[in-house]
Design a protein around this motif. Structure first.
Motif, mmCIF file in Angstrom:
data_model
loop_
_atom_site.group_PDB
_atom_site.id
_atom_site.type_symbol
_atom_site.label_atom_id
_atom_site.label_comp_id
_atom_site.label_asym_id
_atom_site.label_seq_id
_atom_site.Cartn_x
_atom_site.Cartn_y
_atom_site.Cartn_z
ATOM 1 N N ASN A 270 0.809 -1.220 0.000
ATOM 2 C CA ASN A 270 0.000 0.000 0.000
ATOM 3 C C ASN A 270 0.844 1.273 0.000
ATOM 4 O OD1 ASN A 270 -2.395 -1.482 0.053
ATOM 5 N ND2 ASN A 270 -2.384 -1.618 2.286
ATOM 6 N N LYS A 271 1.885 1.298 0.850
ATOM 7 C CA LYS A 271 2.673 2.518 1.001
ATOM 8 C C LYS A 271 4.146 2.322 0.676
ATOM 9 C CE LYS A 271 -0.354 4.300 4.671
ATOM 10 N NZ LYS A 271 -0.418 4.757 6.085
ATOM 11 N N GLY A 272 4.536 1.103 0.266
ATOM 12 C CA GLY A 272 5.931 0.847 -0.004
ATOM 13 C C GLY A 272 6.710 0.625 1.281
ATOM 14 N N GLY A 273 8.023 0.577 1.154
ATOM 15 C CA GLY A 273 8.885 0.357 2.309
ATOM 16 C C GLY A 273 9.888 1.483 2.459
ATOM 17 N N ILE A 274 10.936 1.224 3.244
ATOM 18 C CA ILE A 274 11.945 2.263 3.488
ATOM 19 C C ILE A 274 12.675 2.619 2.197
ATOM 20 C CG2 ILE A 274 13.994 2.859 4.817
ATOM 21 C CD1 ILE A 274 13.102 0.969 6.972
ATOM 22 N N GLY A 275 12.920 1.613 1.354
ATOM 23 C CA GLY A 275 13.581 1.892 0.084
ATOM 24 C C GLY A 275 12.781 2.837 -0.788
ATOM 25 N N TRP A 276 11.449 2.661 -0.787
ATOM 26 C CA TRP A 276 10.574 3.573 -1.535
ATOM 27 C C TRP A 276 10.608 4.971 -0.942
ATOM 28 C CZ3 TRP A 276 8.499 4.632 -5.856
ATOM 29 C CH2 TRP A 276 7.332 5.410 -5.966
ATOM 30 N N TYR A 277 10.681 5.056 0.377
ATOM 31 C CA TYR A 277 10.808 6.356 1.046
ATOM 32 C C TYR A 277 12.096 7.059 0.599
ATOM 33 C CZ TYR A 277 11.743 9.698 4.810
ATOM 34 O OH TYR A 277 12.043 10.828 5.512
ATOM 35 N N LEU A 278 13.216 6.311 0.583
ATOM 36 C CA LEU A 278 14.486 6.894 0.167
ATOM 37 C C LEU A 278 14.431 7.377 -1.274
ATOM 38 C CD1 LEU A 278 16.959 4.321 1.770
ATOM 39 C CD2 LEU A 278 16.719 6.721 2.411
ATOM 40 N N LEU A 279 13.805 6.575 -2.132
ATOM 41 C CA LEU A 279 13.693 6.946 -3.543
ATOM 42 C C LEU A 279 12.885 8.232 -3.699
ATOM 43 C CD1 LEU A 279 14.345 6.092 -6.461
ATOM 44 C CD2 LEU A 279 12.164 4.869 -6.486
ATOM 45 N N ASN A 280 11.807 8.367 -2.922
ATOM 46 C CA ASN A 280 10.993 9.583 -2.989
ATOM 47 C C ASN A 280 11.775 10.811 -2.539
ATOM 48 O OD1 ASN A 280 8.544 8.780 -4.091
ATOM 49 N ND2 ASN A 280 7.759 8.035 -2.140
ATOM 50 N N GLN A 281 12.540 10.663 -1.463
ATOM 51 C CA GLN A 281 13.316 11.806 -0.970
ATOM 52 C C GLN A 281 14.359 12.236 -1.987
ATOM 53 O OE1 GLN A 281 11.755 12.897 1.749
ATOM 54 N NE2 GLN A 281 10.669 10.957 1.435
ATOM 55 N N ARG A 282 14.952 11.265 -2.660
ATOM 56 C CA ARG A 282 15.929 11.611 -3.704
ATOM 57 C C ARG A 282 15.244 12.306 -4.871
ATOM 58 N NH1 ARG A 282 18.143 7.184 -7.700
ATOM 59 N NH2 ARG A 282 16.123 7.773 -8.562
#
Length: 262
Positions: free
Chosen positions: A208-220
């Motif tokens: 649903n919301k992805g994981g920590i890796g998806w969070y890092l990708l968004n911040q980049r």
């Protein structure tokens, strides 16, 4: 007081060096006046981490990543135990597992990405496949090494006590190999954790919301450097907690309790 310090010397030492590194980081940012787009302050990173954890999606993303890696590690541990137990009862199986481990262990999980995408798509199954591949082979390698290092006198003692093959396997060989099992689990965890973060950055939002890796990708993507550092800091903190808490509890209830480690 002295007993507390001796008992927690490793953790206290690690906390000291971590705090020192954070202090050096903060002083360097303040004195050099580097752009926060390149290197944010510790304060900005911690504020971003707090806000994203408790007012954003980062907590849910973290739990999603932890659930995925826990599931993958459990499956990898089960498969390694099954393969290891089969190997000690069959020379052909032992030779096959040894060859398979030599082939697959040096192979990075991300090198299999094209095949994994073809076979499993880009969802949860694909990430689980990468986690299992990354964790399985070091676990199996250490388990086989542990079984081969069990002194023959232990097995003779078990036979003299009229223990059956199953009892000898689980009560003697597996317990005597527990140090190797934990070492393999630590290596498997570390490899799987790195592979999970990388896979989430490649596959995007898994679940649903992805994981920590998806969070890092968004911040980049949005050039949120403080958020990027916050995600990296969270990855490091989880790694340290697993190493110092979870594995420490396992050691205390197994090899230390059995007198195999001081």
């Amino acid at each position: 007081m002295n007993l507390f310090i001796r008992k927690h010397a490793k953790g206290l030492g690690r906390a000291f060096w971590c705090l020192l590194l954070l202090l050096i980081w903060e002083l360097w940012v303040k004195l050099s006046q580097v752009s926060p787009m390149l290197f944010p302050s510790v304060e900005a990173v911690l504020i971003t981490l707090w806000e994203d954890l408790f007012y954003g999606n980062l907590l849910g993303q973290t739990l999603s990543s932890l659930w995925l890696i826990s599931s993958g590690l459990f499956i990898a541990l089960f498969l390694s135990l099954a393969a290891g137990l089969l190997s000690i009862h069959s020379k052909a199986a032992a030779s096959f597992m040894d060859t398979l481990t030599a082939i697959a262990h040096p192979l990075p999980g991300l090198a299999l990405l094209p095949l994994i995408i073809m076979w499993f798509g880009t969802g949860t199954k694909a990430v689980l496949a990468i986690i299992i591949h990354s964790a399985l082979w070091p676990m199996l390698l250490n388990l086989l090494a542990g079984f081969s290092s069990v002194p023959a006198i232990y097995l003779d003692a078990g036979r003299n006590l009229s223990m059956g093959p199953a009892a000898i396997t689980f009560e003697i060989m597996l317990r005597a190999s527990m140090g190797y099992v934990l070492s393999g689990l630590k290596i498997g965890w570390a490899r799987a954790w790195r592979a999970l973060i990388s896979a989430e950055m490649v596959f995007g939002a898994v679940g649903n919301k992805g994981g920590i890796g998806w969070y890092l990708l968004n911040q980049r993507t949005f050039m949120d450097t403080a958020g990027l550092f916050a995600g990296i800091l969270l990855v490091i903190l989880i790694g340290i907690l697993v190493e110092d808490v979870c594995f420490s509890i396992l050691e205390n209830h197994t090899i230390k309790r059995w007198g195999m480690k001081g």
